[in-house]
Design a protein around this motif. Sequence first.
Motif, PDB file in Angstrom:
ATOM      1  N   LYS A  42       0.825  -1.212   0.000  1.00 34.23           N
ATOM      2  CA  LYS A  42       0.000   0.000   0.000  1.00 34.23           C
ATOM      3  C   LYS A  42       0.853   1.254   0.000  1.00 34.23           C
ATOM      4  O   LYS A  42       0.676   2.148  -0.840  1.00 34.23           O
ATOM      5  CB  LYS A  42      -0.899   0.063   1.251  1.00 34.23           C
ATOM      6  N   SER A  43       1.785   1.296   0.966  1.00 30.21           N
ATOM      7  CA  SER A  43       2.621   2.497   1.075  1.00 30.21           C
ATOM      8  C   SER A  43       3.451   2.682  -0.180  1.00 30.21           C
ATOM      9  O   SER A  43       3.603   3.802  -0.671  1.00 30.21           O
ATOM     10  CB  SER A  43       3.556   2.397   2.270  1.00 30.21           C
ATOM     11  N   THR A  44       3.993   1.587  -0.682  1.00 28.99           N
ATOM     12  CA  THR A  44       4.821   1.684  -1.884  1.00 28.99           C
ATOM     13  C   THR A  44       4.008   2.282  -3.027  1.00 28.99           C
ATOM     14  O   THR A  44       4.490   3.156  -3.745  1.00 28.99           O
ATOM     15  CB  THR A  44       5.350   0.295  -2.263  1.00 28.99           C
ATOM     16  N   LEU A 157      -2.339  10.247   2.161  1.00 30.01           N
ATOM     17  CA  LEU A 157      -2.204  10.023   3.603  1.00 30.01           C
ATOM     18  C   LEU A 157      -1.782   8.582   3.860  1.00 30.01           C
ATOM     19  O   LEU A 157      -2.471   7.650   3.445  1.00 30.01           O
ATOM     20  CB  LEU A 157      -3.527  10.310   4.325  1.00 30.01           C
ATOM     21  N   ASP A 158      -0.637   8.413   4.523  1.00 28.38           N
ATOM     22  CA  ASP A 158      -0.123   7.067   4.790  1.00 28.38           C
ATOM     23  C   ASP A 158      -0.327   6.723   6.264  1.00 28.38           C
ATOM     24  O   ASP A 158       0.399   7.201   7.120  1.00 28.38           O
ATOM     25  CB  ASP A 158       1.363   6.985   4.430  1.00 28.38           C
ATOM     26  N   GLU A 159      -1.319   5.929   6.559  1.00 26.20           N
ATOM     27  CA  GLU A 159      -1.640   5.509   7.930  1.00 26.20           C
ATOM     28  C   GLU A 159      -1.588   6.681   8.902  1.00 26.20           C
ATOM     29  O   GLU A 159      -0.893   6.612   9.921  1.00 26.20           O
ATOM     30  CB  GLU A 159      -0.664   4.420   8.400  1.00 26.20           C
ATOM     31  N   PRO A 160      -2.320   7.750   8.617  1.00 24.39           N
ATOM     32  CA  PRO A 160      -2.147   8.961   9.435  1.00 24.39           C
ATOM     33  C   PRO A 160      -2.606   8.789  10.879  1.00 24.39           C
ATOM     34  O   PRO A 160      -2.204   9.560  11.725  1.00 24.39           O
ATOM     35  CB  PRO A 160      -3.007   9.998   8.708  1.00 24.39           C
TER      36      PRO A 160
HETATM   37 MG   LIG Z   1       2.894   1.109   5.050  1.00 23.34          MG
END
Ligand SMILES: [Mg+2]
Lengths: 364, 286
Positions: A42-44, A157-160
């Motif tokens: 996901k983050s990638t 937004l990455d796991e904010p």
């Molecule tokens: Mg991640």
Amino acid sequence: MAEVRLKQVRKAYGATVAVHGVDLDIRDGEFVVFLGPSGCGKSTTLRMVAGLEEITTGTVEIGGRDVTRLEPKDRNIAMVFQNYALYPHKTIYENLAFGLRMRRMDKAEIDRRVRSASVMLGLDPYLERKPKQLSGGQMQRVALGRALVRDPDVFLLDEPLSNLDAKLRVRMREEIARLHQEVGTSMIYVTHDQVEAMTLANRILIMRDGHVQQVGAPLEVYDRPANLFVAGFIGSPEMNLVEGHVSGRTVRCGDLQVGLPPDVEAGEGSAVVLGIRPEHVGVAESPGARPFQVSVIEQLGAQTLCIGEVDGVRLRVLMDRSDAISHGTTLPVQFRPDRLHVFLKETGARLNRAGAREGQRPAA
Amino acid sequence: MSSKATIYSFLFLGLAVTALLIVAPVVYAVSLSFYQMDSFVGAPRWVGLDNYARMLSQWIFWRALINGFIYAFGTIIFQVVLGIGFALVLNQVFPGRNIVRGLSILPYLLPTVVVVLTFKWMVDGSIGVLTQVIAALGLPPVQWFESPGAAMASVILVSVWMWTPFVTTTFLAALQTVPSSLYEAAKVDGTNAVQRFFHITLPMLKPILTVIVLLRAVWMFNKFDVIWLLTQGGPVGATEHLAILSYKQAFGQFDIGGGAAVATISFAILSVAVFIYFRLFPLDTE
Ligand SMILES: [Mg+2]
Ligand SMILES: Nc1ncnc2c1ncn2[C@@H]1O[C@H](COP(=O)(O)OP(=O)(O)O)[C@@H](O)[C@H]1O
């Protein structure tokens, strides 16, 4: 504001592939959530949209502009990080203003934007403080504000909310939903928390091991999970997954026999997995009802979750609050074929052609 | 023995060792500066502040003081700037990075004598590598140790070469402590690499940098061996700083009181400088 288009976006680190070709069209103003377990990519994927991670193959367009090879600063995106990533030696005001100053914006305009964002997020009393003098929730608001003042094409937004405690997480979730309604900017939001995804998203993209599993509106993925993985991942309490074999128009799971939904075609004897949401198990005295022996009771307040066995099959059953049940109680249960999900065991693929129908489902 | 007694006995032992090894020599050295003494065996004669008056009135003292500042500032500026520059380069991702990182500390590990002899060999009038290179470039030969300016430049050059790795290694280690998300946030905020250095790296590493500069400054101000081995303070005092002067006074001129006075003044200057430094760059602010 703009639409975002990912075409076969792929990321390889040497021989290991972190993301295998993601295709996605995000409409202008849409709130899309990337959902999946930790390490699924996901983050990638998000960072490839941001330009923080080089795109191995494929293209990303933002507002009709191919940004695949552009620097983050030239993509007109704003990002919120899990650990906030506030500049520790700058005041809150400077943190908010920094991105605008770097873009040589007019001082008065910077001030106007910072003031309006700080009003919107309730940061006025803290503008002269340093980040470490704020609580986690306040720092996350500053991180949101830093994105907000930029007025970008898309928010990433990455796991904010992952660093916040449970209560604050719910409050900030509402705040993000409100923010999205007010500013109307497209947002991509990464989380491993399916409740966050269900409550915030217009559409959810579910990933596993770098592969997209399903893209759909929250209730769509809830009602028609495309495969076993999605079925198990979405929904709380989790869907019951019971292995069995097709026998005529029924599925045999040990001693339990359940009628096949009408829209399922499956060869005699094929190994399948039945998906039954805990809230879709009917609890009522009726012909054909089977005895369900309760062993564990979880009182959730409005609802009661019972864990037990029916015909040797372990099951979770969610029903309206019931104070009378105790360990060893036997309840009559039945399964309506139109509420069942059937998956092929070998591939995990969904066999129902239509959706499991939405009835009067108790609020999950 | 109760545990309390054990703790106190260790504390006492520690204090005693400190007193013996650090305080006593300092007190002894300072006290020497109030006596006239031409050897360590003869009877010392109390002269009060005469040694100070005598040393402060000589121009070689002031020359040594100025030389000390030139040497200390010169070496510190180059060490810190080059050290940070190398650290930033070594912090990039490139093939063979770990090997290069390991090699970069090498000059710091060599004994001073080896470094100095290597340098002397490199600038040897007939066979030196640098001499040959300069000749090949058609440039006039450099009087490495004969001309005053070149001699100072030589001691600074060798010192910088020796101790830049210390700055590089320390700074490189410190760089690893800056969260990468700060750089990413700054990239999204529209900064270029130079702006990221000044807005993120430098402020984040300011406390470490403060300590690095201080340590280097104290060491360089007192540095004796490099200069002694390279030039012995020459030619005609061009590279003579307070430590060299003190040594020459005490053991060359047999003026132990005068040498002790110079050392004491040097110690006092350094103490005041450190005090001012910490007022200017307090450690506890961001
Ligand atoms: Mg991640
Ligand atoms: N720099 C890297 N080198 C090699 N593999 C990486 C690198 N960064 C991430 N990965 C791998 O890529 C996969 C996806 O990571 P990530 O996108 O961070 O997952 P998540 O869904 O938890 O955000 C993981 O398996 C991770 O190990």
